[in-house]
Scaffold this motif. Sequence first.
Motif, PDB file in Angstrom:
ATOM      1  N   PHE A   1      12.088   3.242  -7.516  1.00 32.77           N
ATOM      2  CA  PHE A   1      10.794   2.588  -7.780  1.00 32.77           C
ATOM      3  C   PHE A   1       9.848   3.642  -8.349  1.00 32.77           C
ATOM      4  CE2 PHE A   1       6.444   1.634  -6.502  1.00 32.77           C
ATOM      5  CZ  PHE A   1       6.298   0.341  -6.980  1.00 32.77           C
ATOM      6  N   THR A   2       9.280   3.296  -9.488  1.00 34.84           N
ATOM      7  CA  THR A   2       8.350   4.226 -10.144  1.00 34.84           C
ATOM      8  C   THR A   2       7.050   3.485 -10.426  1.00 34.84           C
ATOM      9  OG1 THR A   2      10.177   5.376 -11.208  1.00 34.84           O
ATOM     10  CG2 THR A   2       7.963   5.754 -12.104  1.00 34.84           C
ATOM     11  N   GLN A   3       5.977   4.048  -9.936  1.00 33.20           N
ATOM     12  CA  GLN A   3       4.665   3.447 -10.168  1.00 33.20           C
ATOM     13  C   GLN A   3       4.132   3.929 -11.526  1.00 33.20           C
ATOM     14  OE1 GLN A   3       1.852   4.251  -7.086  1.00 33.20           O
ATOM     15  NE2 GLN A   3       0.464   2.587  -7.685  1.00 33.20           N
ATOM     16  N   LEU A   4       3.671   2.983 -12.329  1.00 33.43           N
ATOM     17  CA  LEU A   4       3.151   3.281 -13.653  1.00 33.43           C
ATOM     18  C   LEU A   4       1.679   2.915 -13.713  1.00 33.43           C
ATOM     19  CD1 LEU A   4       6.080   1.720 -15.720  1.00 33.43           C
ATOM     20  CD2 LEU A   4       5.772   4.130 -15.109  1.00 33.43           C
ATOM     21  N   GLN A   5       1.009   3.417 -14.745  1.00 31.12           N
ATOM     22  CA  GLN A   5      -0.383   3.043 -14.934  1.00 31.12           C
ATOM     23  C   GLN A   5      -0.451   1.560 -15.316  1.00 31.12           C
ATOM     24  OE1 GLN A   5      -2.452   5.424 -17.798  1.00 31.12           O
ATOM     25  NE2 GLN A   5      -4.447   4.559 -17.318  1.00 31.12           N
ATOM     26  N   GLY A   6      -0.996   0.799 -14.401  1.00 29.48           N
ATOM     27  CA  GLY A   6      -1.095  -0.631 -14.651  1.00 29.48           C
ATOM     28  C   GLY A   6       0.137  -1.409 -14.257  1.00 29.48           C
ATOM     29  N   GLY A   7       1.088  -0.789 -13.577  1.00 28.81           N
ATOM     30  CA  GLY A   7       2.287  -1.520 -13.168  1.00 28.81           C
ATOM     31  C   GLY A   7       3.286  -0.616 -12.480  1.00 28.81           C
ATOM     32  N   TYR A   8       4.574  -0.979 -12.564  1.00 32.45           N
ATOM     33  CA  TYR A   8       5.641  -0.205 -11.928  1.00 32.45           C
ATOM     34  C   TYR A   8       6.941  -0.550 -12.622  1.00 32.45           C
ATOM     35  CZ  TYR A   8       6.636  -4.646  -9.667  1.00 32.45           C
ATOM     36  OH  TYR A   8       6.927  -5.972  -9.451  1.00 32.45           O
ATOM     37  N   SER A   9       7.955   0.263 -12.329  1.00 31.94           N
ATOM     38  CA  SER A   9       9.305  -0.023 -12.834  1.00 31.94           C
ATOM     39  C   SER A   9      10.315   0.289 -11.741  1.00 31.94           C
ATOM     40  CB  SER A   9       9.613   0.810 -14.091  1.00 31.94           C
ATOM     41  OG  SER A   9       9.730   2.197 -13.739  1.00 31.94           O
ATOM     42  N   THR A  10      11.481  -0.356 -11.814  1.00 26.36           N
ATOM     43  CA  THR A  10      12.574  -0.106 -10.870  1.00 26.36           C
ATOM     44  C   THR A  10      13.812   0.278 -11.649  1.00 26.36           C
ATOM     45  OG1 THR A  10      13.226  -2.433 -10.871  1.00 26.36           O
ATOM     46  CG2 THR A  10      11.665  -1.744  -9.168  1.00 26.36           C
ATOM     47  N   GLY A  11      14.719   0.956 -10.978  1.00 29.61           N
ATOM     48  CA  GLY A  11      15.946   1.382 -11.648  1.00 29.61           C
ATOM     49  C   GLY A  11      17.150   1.266 -10.728  1.00 29.61           C
ATOM     50  N   GLY A  12      18.335   1.344 -11.326  1.00 33.24           N
ATOM     51  CA  GLY A  12      19.578   1.191 -10.585  1.00 33.24           C
ATOM     52  C   GLY A  12      20.067   2.498  -9.998  1.00 33.24           C
ATOM     53  N   PRO A  13      21.219   2.422  -9.324  1.00 35.85           N
ATOM     54  CA  PRO A  13      22.090   1.237  -9.257  1.00 35.85           C
ATOM     55  C   PRO A  13      21.424   0.044  -8.560  1.00 35.85           C
ATOM     56  CG  PRO A  13      23.224   3.213  -8.481  1.00 35.85           C
ATOM     57  CD  PRO A  13      21.792   3.560  -8.584  1.00 35.85           C
ATOM     58  N   PHE A  14      21.834  -1.175  -8.982  1.00 38.66           N
ATOM     59  CA  PHE A  14      21.320  -2.415  -8.408  1.00 38.66           C
ATOM     60  C   PHE A  14      22.425  -3.096  -7.592  1.00 38.66           C
ATOM     61  CE2 PHE A  14      18.874  -1.771 -12.349  1.00 38.66           C
ATOM     62  CZ  PHE A  14      17.587  -1.792 -11.842  1.00 38.66           C
ATOM     63  N   TYR A  15      21.992  -3.819  -6.585  1.00 39.89           N
ATOM     64  CA  TYR A  15      22.932  -4.538  -5.708  1.00 39.89           C
ATOM     65  C   TYR A  15      22.428  -5.974  -5.602  1.00 39.89           C
ATOM     66  CZ  TYR A  15      24.082   0.274  -4.753  1.00 39.89           C
ATOM     67  OH  TYR A  15      24.426   1.606  -4.920  1.00 39.89           O
TER      68      TYR A  15
ATOM     69  N   ILE B   1       4.403  -6.188  -3.689  1.00 41.10           N
ATOM     70  CA  ILE B   1       3.690  -4.914  -3.595  1.00 41.10           C
ATOM     71  C   ILE B   1       2.592  -5.045  -2.550  1.00 41.10           C
ATOM     72  CG2 ILE B   1       2.261  -3.241  -4.832  1.00 41.10           C
ATOM     73  CD1 ILE B   1       5.140  -3.244  -5.736  1.00 41.10           C
ATOM     74  N   ASP B   2       2.498  -3.998  -1.688  1.00 41.70           N
ATOM     75  CA  ASP B   2       1.430  -3.943  -0.691  1.00 41.70           C
ATOM     76  C   ASP B   2       0.158  -3.474  -1.398  1.00 41.70           C
ATOM     77  OD1 ASP B   2      -0.329  -3.409   1.373  1.00 41.70           O
ATOM     78  OD2 ASP B   2       1.212  -2.555   2.687  1.00 41.70           O
ATOM     79  N   PRO B   3      -0.875  -4.320  -1.492  1.00 41.20           N
ATOM     80  CA  PRO B   3      -2.075  -3.928  -2.245  1.00 41.20           C
ATOM     81  C   PRO B   3      -2.799  -2.745  -1.633  1.00 41.20           C
ATOM     82  CG  PRO B   3      -2.457  -5.951  -1.001  1.00 41.20           C
ATOM     83  CD  PRO B   3      -0.991  -5.647  -0.900  1.00 41.20           C
ATOM     84  N   ARG B   4      -2.567  -2.443  -0.369  1.00 41.06           N
ATOM     85  CA  ARG B   4      -3.249  -1.308   0.257  1.00 41.06           C
ATOM     86  C   ARG B   4      -2.662   0.023  -0.182  1.00 41.06           C
ATOM     87  NH1 ARG B   4      -2.291  -3.255   6.294  1.00 41.06           N
ATOM     88  NH2 ARG B   4      -0.261  -3.491   5.269  1.00 41.06           N
ATOM     89  N   THR B   5      -1.350   0.018  -0.536  1.00 44.87           N
ATOM     90  CA  THR B   5      -0.677   1.283  -0.885  1.00 44.87           C
ATOM     91  C   THR B   5      -0.128   1.283  -2.298  1.00 44.87           C
ATOM     92  OG1 THR B   5       1.428   0.459  -0.037  1.00 44.87           O
ATOM     93  CG2 THR B   5      -0.006   1.598   1.536  1.00 44.87           C
ATOM     94  N   ASP B   6      -0.119   0.111  -2.932  1.00 42.76           N
ATOM     95  CA  ASP B   6       0.523  -0.043  -4.238  1.00 42.76           C
ATOM     96  C   ASP B   6       2.001   0.349  -4.197  1.00 42.76           C
ATOM     97  OD1 ASP B   6      -1.698  -1.049  -5.564  1.00 42.76           O
ATOM     98  OD2 ASP B   6      -2.421   0.966  -6.129  1.00 42.76           O
ATOM     99  N   GLN B   7       2.604   0.182  -3.014  1.00 38.51           N
ATOM    100  CA  GLN B   7       4.028   0.458  -2.830  1.00 38.51           C
ATOM    101  C   GLN B   7       4.731  -0.844  -2.424  1.00 38.51           C
ATOM    102  OE1 GLN B   7       5.665   3.486  -3.337  1.00 38.51           O
ATOM    103  NE2 GLN B   7       3.677   4.051  -4.240  1.00 38.51           N
ATOM    104  N   PRO B   8       6.062  -0.893  -2.592  1.00 42.87           N
ATOM    105  CA  PRO B   8       6.788  -2.107  -2.214  1.00 42.87           C
ATOM    106  C   PRO B   8       6.528  -2.463  -0.752  1.00 42.87           C
ATOM    107  CG  PRO B   8       8.189  -0.682  -3.507  1.00 42.87           C
ATOM    108  CD  PRO B   8       6.933   0.108  -3.212  1.00 42.87           C
TER     109      PRO B   8
END
Length: 387
Positions: free
Chosen positions: A310-324, A359-366
């Motif tokens: 999980f990568t937080q970006l300016q104005g959003g975020y992105s996720t990466g694999g491996p995926f399950y 996303i938890d709005p208090r932390t901007d984390q999943p």
Amino acid sequence: MQIPPSTTYPVGDQVPPPPPPPPTFAPSATPRQRAVPRAARAARAATPFAMAAMVLGVLLGGRVSAEDGRSAAATALAAGDPAQAVSLDEAVAGRSGLLMVLDPGAAAAAEHDAQVARIAWAQKLAAGGDVDAAVAVLTVVRQPSLQTQAAQTRAQLLIDAASRAIKGGHAELALRRLDQAVQGGPPESLVPTIAAMRAADEVQAAAELVASNRAPDALALLDDAAAHGGAASAARAYPTTLLAAARAEIAALDYQNATTSLQRLVSRYGSTSAARAARGLLRVPQPVSGTMVDAAGHGTAGRVRLSTHFTQLQGGYSTGGPFYYSTANTNGDFTITGVPVGGPYVLEYFRGGGWMTLIDPRTDQPSNPVSVKPLQPEDLTFIVLPA
């Protein structure tokens, strides 16, 4: 002779005999005592002596009988029949009456002999394999002078029984015999022997338990052996026992103890083949399950996945694999199989042509991070999706 004219007799009557003379008494002031025959006087004079003689005869006869009983008991004991000796001695000891009152030592001696015979009887029973009966026989030995001998005999016959059991491949039975010996208060001289035997027997008993699929119990025995002088022999048995215990705990869904056993194996015996297997078990991927519901609690079907990065970006975020990946059914239930141990993973669901993350709005984390622990399936319970 002339008859007085005033007295007449009918013809044919005879003159009555004269009355007896009046009794005469001696001039003594006391009446004369009745004469007692000489034989009676002699018997009366002899009565105390006769009674004494009778008592003496009874006493001597009783003593002879008691001595005969004790002699027969001694003969039985010498002939290898201590049970018969006990019976005979106890019969003498249990007599009552004049003999026991006048000669109480006869009963006490017989009771002592009976308890000596009991010790011999216990030894014979134990040699024949009836150890429990032997122990029971010894419990009756209470003479203070025989207590030490009885305790020594009890401990030794239990030690011998444990030795026979271990040679016969019955280590658990051997341990029970040693436990009996300890509980009976053995002499101090035998305490080190019992302790050393116990440590060795626990290691062998642990191997028997592993073979019978009771490895967690075996592990407890090894721990006790290591704590009581058997550390070296226990160390050789620990790797296979820890691995077997962990596998049994996994099968019983006892993941916490299984993890503890495997980590202990890896940390203490890391170079062994058992430790390599343990590391493999600790890395085994685990399933992750849960239920997706809407705000009203109704199940929501759809695709679901775990992303690794999980990568937080300016104005959003992105996720990466491996995926399950997995798919929730109409009740919202899903299971993602084969998720490697580690994390945290990010739970995502598919909606409107793209993957969404809460996303938890208090932390901007999943808001639903997922960590997969060794050996333990992960249950996320309910995941509430936004409207």
